[in-house]
Write an enzyme that holds these catalytic residues in place. Structure first.
Site, PDB file in Angstrom:
ATOM      1  N   ASN A   1      -9.417   4.787   1.884  1.00  0.00           N
ATOM      2  CA  ASN A   1      -9.870   6.182   1.865  1.00  0.00           C
ATOM      3  C   ASN A   1      -8.999   7.088   1.006  1.00  0.00           C
ATOM      4  O   ASN A   1      -9.256   8.287   0.897  1.00  0.00           O
ATOM      5  CB  ASN A   1      -9.954   6.734   3.291  1.00  0.00           C
ATOM      6  CG  ASN A   1      -8.595   6.782   3.970  1.00  0.00           C
ATOM      7  OD1 ASN A   1      -7.608   6.262   3.466  1.00  0.00           O
ATOM      8  ND2 ASN A   1      -8.546   7.395   5.140  1.00  0.00           N
TER       9      ASN A   1
ATOM     10  N   GLY B   1      -5.648   7.122  -2.382  1.00  0.00           N
ATOM     11  CA  GLY B   1      -4.684   6.471  -3.249  1.00  0.00           C
ATOM     12  C   GLY B   1      -5.196   5.217  -3.927  1.00  0.00           C
ATOM     13  O   GLY B   1      -6.336   5.142  -4.396  1.00  0.00           O
ATOM     14  N   ILE B   2      -4.337   4.207  -3.989  1.00  0.00           N
ATOM     15  CA  ILE B   2      -4.660   2.947  -4.651  1.00  0.00           C
ATOM     16  C   ILE B   2      -5.857   2.277  -3.987  1.00  0.00           C
ATOM     17  O   ILE B   2      -6.708   1.690  -4.659  1.00  0.00           O
ATOM     18  CB  ILE B   2      -3.445   1.998  -4.612  1.00  0.00           C
ATOM     19  CG1 ILE B   2      -2.257   2.613  -5.340  1.00  0.00           C
ATOM     20  CG2 ILE B   2      -3.781   0.645  -5.238  1.00  0.00           C
ATOM     21  CD1 ILE B   2      -0.961   1.864  -5.122  1.00  0.00           C
TER      22      ILE B   2
ATOM     23  N   TYR C   1      11.385  -0.379   5.413  1.00  0.00           N
ATOM     24  CA  TYR C   1      10.265  -0.569   4.480  1.00  0.00           C
ATOM     25  C   TYR C   1      10.474  -1.823   3.631  1.00  0.00           C
ATOM     26  O   TYR C   1       9.555  -2.635   3.457  1.00  0.00           O
ATOM     27  CB  TYR C   1      10.154   0.666   3.585  1.00  0.00           C
ATOM     28  CG  TYR C   1       9.080   0.581   2.524  1.00  0.00           C
ATOM     29  CD1 TYR C   1       7.744   0.793   2.863  1.00  0.00           C
ATOM     30  CD2 TYR C   1       9.396   0.304   1.197  1.00  0.00           C
ATOM     31  CE1 TYR C   1       6.756   0.733   1.896  1.00  0.00           C
ATOM     32  CE2 TYR C   1       8.417   0.232   0.234  1.00  0.00           C
ATOM     33  CZ  TYR C   1       7.096   0.453   0.587  1.00  0.00           C
ATOM     34  OH  TYR C   1       6.110   0.383  -0.376  1.00  0.00           O
TER      35      TYR C   1
END
Length: 331
Positions: A61, A63-64, A214
């Site tokens: 939904n 960005g990339i 991350y």
């Protein structure tokens, strides 16, 4: 003697000059890093059509993910975007339809932070769709609060790695029945920071060091891709990629100052959304990759990872440990 006001003016001018030079130095360093880390902006040149194919894009939904979904829809695929924001996702469906001229696009609710949501999503998908040709594990988050979930996994690790792992596992039979089919995992070269990763870090609840959290999650994604390639049924491939440094909603949790700095740098020297989606799209459609599996790609080209990410024994252990955490068969 200098007056107070004269000294004040001189001091202010000095500070302004210092800030200006510091900014120029940082900009120059950013450009040098850009030229070193990502000297080429790869573009997917494949003209492959996908009529009759079904593609699932998590985080489709924005960005990339949104850019990837638009491209696959333009090629004729039935595209399903999966995310947790209903309103934003419905808007994205309309954007994809308008951009592609393909009305065969829909949204399904999925929250990768919750195991029940993943199981429910996969169960409904397997019942409602007769095939799955392309699975793009794109959804992820860069910064999120530290929290241990019921399975003992940190929230960031769950969203970026364990959640996609479970989703893929639950959709494997559908992928196998649709062979040749592909799994594409969106990782990041930030994994390099996880060079000291240990198996117990999968369930480590970090109190600080968001970037290490991350990095470890993205490293696990690469290791899992490597091991999964060995376990997949014939005709199903899996590859992962670094999309580039891009300003997407993955940075939404940063404070306003940091977001502004990243936005400026991203605008000046890094990739835009369209450029950032190219390697994902390439892995989805390139006919040259029909039999290639377990690789790590940057700018539409396969590249070597650092030593820890190519450790086959660690990859096996990470996969086995994740299966145990999810209470899934380990053999």
């Amino acid at each position: 003697m200098w007056s107070f006001w004269s000294l004040l003016v001189v001091t202010i001018l000095f500070l302004l000059k210092f800030c200006a030079y510091s900014f120029l130095l940082l900009l120059a360093l950013a450009v040098v890093y850009r030229l070193w880390a990502e000297p080429i902006k790869g573009v997917c040149k494949c003209t492959t059509k996908l009529y009759g194919k079904v593609a699932l894009v998590t985080g489709g939904n924005a960005g990339i993910g949104l850019e990837t979904a638009k491209n696959l829809a333009k090629r004729g695929a039935k595209v399903v975007i999966a995310s947790r924001n209903d309103m934003k996702s419905q808007e994205a469906v309309e954007i994809i339809k308008r951009a592609s001229g393909n009305d065969n696009v829909e949204y399904r609710q999925l929250n990768l932070a919750k195991q029940d949501s993943i199981v429910e999503f996969a169960d409904k998908f397997n019942k409602d769709f007769h095939r799955l040709d392309i699975l793009v594990n794109n959804a992820g988050v860069g910064v999120v609060k530290t929290a241990n979930l019921d399975n003992g996994v940190d929230l960031l690790m769950q969203i970026n790695y364990v959640g996609p792992f479970l989703l893929t596992y639950l959709l494997l039979e559908k992928l196998a029945a649709s062979a040749p089919s592909r799994i594409v995992n969106v990782s990041s070269n930030g994994y390099i920071v996880g060079f000291k990763f240990k198996l117990e870090d999968i369930t480590k609840c970090w109190k600080t060091h968001n970037f290490f959290r991350y990095a470890n999650a993205k490293l696990c994604e690469i290791l899992w891709t490597r091991e999964l390639a060995k376990r997949l049924p014939q005709g199903v491939t899996v590859n992962c990629l670094h999309p580039g440094i891009i300003m997407t909603n993955i940075f939404n949790h940063l404070n306003l100052f940091m977001k502004t700095v990243i936005k400026v740098l991203a605008f000046l020297v890094f990739k835009n959304i369209t450029e950032g989606a190219q390697t994902t799209i390439h892995l989805c459609v390139s006919p040259n990759l029909e039999h290639s599996s377990g690789g790590y790609y940057v700018d539409c080209k396969k590249v070597k990872c650092i030593k820890i990410a190519e450790n086959d024994e660690l990859a096996r252990q990470v996969c086995e440990r994740t299966l145990e955490l999810l209470k899934l068969p380990t053999k």
